[in-house]
Write an enzyme that holds these catalytic residues in place. Structure first.
Site, mmCIF file in Angstrom:
data_model
loop_
_atom_site.group_PDB
_atom_site.id
_atom_site.type_symbol
_atom_site.label_atom_id
_atom_site.label_comp_id
_atom_site.label_asym_id
_atom_site.label_seq_id
_atom_site.Cartn_x
_atom_site.Cartn_y
_atom_site.Cartn_z
ATOM 1 N N ALA A 186 0.849 -1.191 0.000
ATOM 2 C CA ALA A 186 0.000 0.000 0.000
ATOM 3 C C ALA A 186 0.881 1.237 0.000
ATOM 4 O O ALA A 186 2.045 1.187 0.409
ATOM 5 C CB ALA A 186 -0.919 0.007 1.224
ATOM 6 N N ASP A 187 0.321 2.336 -0.468
ATOM 7 C CA ASP A 187 1.009 3.617 -0.396
ATOM 8 C C ASP A 187 -0.033 4.700 -0.176
ATOM 9 O O ASP A 187 -1.142 4.632 -0.724
ATOM 10 C CB ASP A 187 1.803 3.900 -1.678
ATOM 11 C CG ASP A 187 2.687 5.122 -1.516
ATOM 12 O OD1 ASP A 187 3.659 5.049 -0.746
ATOM 13 O OD2 ASP A 187 2.398 6.164 -2.146
ATOM 14 N N THR A 188 0.335 5.677 0.636
ATOM 15 C CA THR A 188 -0.569 6.772 0.962
ATOM 16 C C THR A 188 0.068 8.089 0.588
ATOM 17 O O THR A 188 1.258 8.303 0.829
ATOM 18 C CB THR A 188 -0.890 6.781 2.473
ATOM 19 O OG1 THR A 188 -1.499 5.536 2.827
ATOM 20 C CG2 THR A 188 -1.823 7.920 2.843
#
Length: 200
Positions: free
Chosen positions: A80-82
């Protein structure tokens, strides 16, 4: 037999969120020879949505290669990446306290978006999801921003804040996914796992 996944993330919050929904996981982290930060470099004129999805897939590709090199047992890999976006401006992790203060000053009194992309490699299949939330900060003066930055909390955080920290006192409203703002949208993550045959 209990099912499990690899989590290719150093974020303790993502681990906590997987624990919350009962997903057993092992960490699959970059080695000292990998430049994980280089994957997060923003390309010229890149839109926030395209950026966060590209970075997540790049992290997933790196994790798949890492798994193969290490000869570890096969299992699904979750990445995941935010990122935080103020209009088209992408606010990544601040390089230092001054940049953290500048980012938070820009967010104060305005609405911004928090985009978290998630990807699951299940064998040859890659499943993807995206959460987009809107967060509005109240006006915050420079002294309060400086005091928050002095805690060290903003470092390593997209947009220079964590929703579950003291910065929560600045949040007037949220529209979207609280877990997505934390860094792992549980609705989208659960949907990917179900699509891969899991029962949650």
């Amino acid at each position: 037999m209990t099912r499990w996944i690899y989590l290719a993330s150093q974020s303790p919050r993502r681990r906590q969120l997987l624990d919350q929904i009962g997903v057993r996981h092992e960490l699959l982290l970059p080695g000292p020879d990998e430049d994980a930060e280089a994957l997060e470099t923003v390309r010229p004129n890149e839109a926030p949505r395209a950026y966060v999805q590209r970075v997540t897939l790049a992290k997933l590709d790196a994790a798949r290669a890492r798994l193969q090199r290490a000869g570890l047992p096969a299992a699904p890999i979750l990445c995941a990446d935010t990122t935080v976006a103020l209009g088209r401006r992408i606010l990544g992790k601040p390089a230092d306290a001054d940049e953290a203060c500048e980012m938070l000053g820009a967010l104060a009194g305005h609405e911004h978006r928090v985009l978290t992309a998630v990807a699951l490699a299940d064998g040859e299949r890659v499943l993807q999801g995206l959460s987009v939330s809107r967060v509005r900060f109240a006006p915050v003066d420079a002294a309060h921003i400086a005091a928050y930055v002095a805690t060290g909390e903003p470092m390593g955080k997209a947009g220079a804040y964590a929703i579950q920290s003291g910065a929560a006192t600045w949040v007037e409203r949220i529209a979207g996914s609280y877990s997505g703002i934390m860094g792992l949208p549980l609705f989208e993550t659960a949907r990917l796992l179900r699509d891969a045959g899991w029962s949650l």
